[in-house]
Design a protein around this motif. Sequence first.
Motif, short mmCIF file in Angstrom:
data_model
loop_
_atom_site.label_atom_id
_atom_site.label_comp_id
_atom_site.label_asym_id
_atom_site.label_seq_id
_atom_site.Cartn_x
_atom_site.Cartn_y
_atom_site.Cartn_z
N UNK A 167 -5.38 -2.04 -2.42
CA UNK A 167 -5.14 -0.62 -2.11
C UNK A 167 -4.29 -0.44 -0.86
N UNK A 168 -4.22 -1.46 -0.04
CA UNK A 168 -3.28 -1.41 1.09
C UNK A 168 -1.86 -1.22 0.57
N UNK A 169 -1.55 -1.88 -0.53
CA UNK A 169 -0.23 -1.73 -1.13
C UNK A 169 0.02 -0.36 -1.71
N UNK A 170 -1.06 0.38 -1.96
CA UNK A 170 -0.92 1.74 -2.49
C UNK A 170 -0.74 2.75 -1.37
N UNK A 171 -1.58 2.64 -0.33
CA UNK A 171 -1.65 3.68 0.69
C UNK A 171 -0.91 3.37 1.99
N UNK A 172 -0.24 2.23 2.08
CA UNK A 172 0.48 1.88 3.30
C UNK A 172 1.51 2.95 3.66
N UNK A 173 1.53 3.31 4.94
CA UNK A 173 2.45 4.34 5.44
C UNK A 173 3.43 3.67 6.40
N UNK A 174 4.70 3.81 6.12
CA UNK A 174 5.72 3.13 6.92
C UNK A 174 5.67 3.55 8.39
N UNK A 175 5.35 4.81 8.64
CA UNK A 175 5.33 5.31 10.02
C UNK A 175 4.23 4.66 10.86
N UNK A 176 3.18 4.15 10.21
CA UNK A 176 2.08 3.53 10.94
C UNK A 176 2.25 2.02 11.09
N UNK A 177 2.63 1.35 10.01
CA UNK A 177 2.67 -0.10 10.04
C UNK A 177 4.02 -0.73 9.77
N UNK A 178 5.03 0.10 9.50
CA UNK A 178 6.36 -0.43 9.27
C UNK A 178 6.68 -0.79 7.84
N UNK A 179 5.68 -0.68 6.93
CA UNK A 179 5.90 -1.01 5.53
C UNK A 179 5.36 0.11 4.65
N UNK A 180 6.16 0.55 3.70
CA UNK A 180 5.73 1.61 2.79
C UNK A 180 4.94 1.02 1.63
N UNK A 181 4.07 1.84 1.07
CA UNK A 181 3.29 1.44 -0.09
C UNK A 181 3.73 2.18 -1.34
N UNK A 182 2.92 2.10 -2.37
CA UNK A 182 3.24 2.71 -3.67
C UNK A 182 3.50 4.20 -3.54
N UNK A 183 2.69 4.90 -2.75
CA UNK A 183 2.83 6.35 -2.61
C UNK A 183 4.10 6.74 -1.86
N UNK A 184 4.72 5.79 -1.21
CA UNK A 184 6.01 6.03 -0.56
C UNK A 184 7.13 5.28 -1.28
N UNK A 185 6.95 5.16 -2.61
CA UNK A 185 7.98 4.62 -3.50
C UNK A 185 8.29 3.15 -3.26
N UNK A 186 7.26 2.36 -2.98
CA UNK A 186 7.43 0.92 -2.87
C UNK A 186 6.37 0.21 -3.73
N UNK A 187 6.49 0.31 -5.06
CA UNK A 187 5.48 -0.30 -5.94
C UNK A 187 5.41 -1.81 -5.84
N UNK A 188 6.49 -2.45 -5.37
CA UNK A 188 6.49 -3.91 -5.25
C UNK A 188 5.42 -4.40 -4.30
N UNK A 189 5.03 -3.55 -3.33
CA UNK A 189 4.03 -3.97 -2.37
C UNK A 189 2.67 -4.19 -3.03
N UNK A 190 2.36 -3.41 -4.05
CA UNK A 190 1.10 -3.60 -4.78
C UNK A 190 1.09 -4.96 -5.45
N UNK A 191 2.21 -5.33 -6.06
CA UNK A 191 2.31 -6.64 -6.70
C UNK A 191 2.15 -7.76 -5.68
N UNK A 192 2.76 -7.59 -4.51
CA UNK A 192 2.60 -8.60 -3.45
C UNK A 192 1.13 -8.77 -3.07
N UNK A 193 0.43 -7.66 -2.98
CA UNK A 193 -0.99 -7.72 -2.61
C UNK A 193 -1.81 -8.42 -3.68
N UNK A 194 -1.55 -8.11 -4.93
CA UNK A 194 -2.30 -8.73 -6.04
C UNK A 194 -2.06 -10.23 -6.08
#
Length: 242
Positions: A167-194
Amino acid sequence: MLDFAGGTVVHVNSGTAGLAACLMLGRRKDAGPGHNMVLTFIGASLLWVGWFGFNAGSAGSAGMQAGMAMAVTQFAAAAAGFTWMLIEWGMRGKPTVIGICTGAVAGLVAITPASGFVGPIGSLCIGVAAGIVCYWGCTGLKHVFGYDDALDAFGVHAVGGAAGAILTGVFAVKAYGGTAGLLENNPAQVLNQIVGVGIVFVYDFVVSIIILKVVDILIGLRVKDEIEREGLDLTLHGETVQ
């Protein structure tokens, strides 16, 4: 893969090792309920407070990221404990302190990998998800496969850690941690997490089985039945727990 404070390398890792140990050791001769509800409550409370240092301290400095990590840790733990209470109340007709404590710890586990990357809304969602999946991990999953996990290391730490990491890959916010998640149009991050969670699970399970097998061959994993029934506190240390 994003893992701010060790949700994968600590919790998925340790929970998977716990599962391997459960399978290698086999079931206890005398499995009963928790020994002391008050001590469980005190221990969970101390964990909750200590977790702020664990997550917020992973920022390495007293800045915005550390402050947000502390806030979302609180939100997720509270949401998970409350969610567990509602599920238990609905499924079993009454809530329990042990259950609420377990749910809160599940929330702490799940928010750990996400704590430096998500905001308040994401943390609440992760907490609710942790309450649901960890309740299932500690009840349904354990009963289906029949392993004897005395403290639900796998159901809380591995299941909760995996849920939080994904779920980190879903809800990650670029403004907080420097990396966007699925909700900010970066679905690849979910795959990385899995992929990361899967690699840790497989590697840790195989290595843990090998280590446990070597220990079993050299010195043995279990005490004799009569020692187990009498209690290791008394037989190995000459002490009793009241």
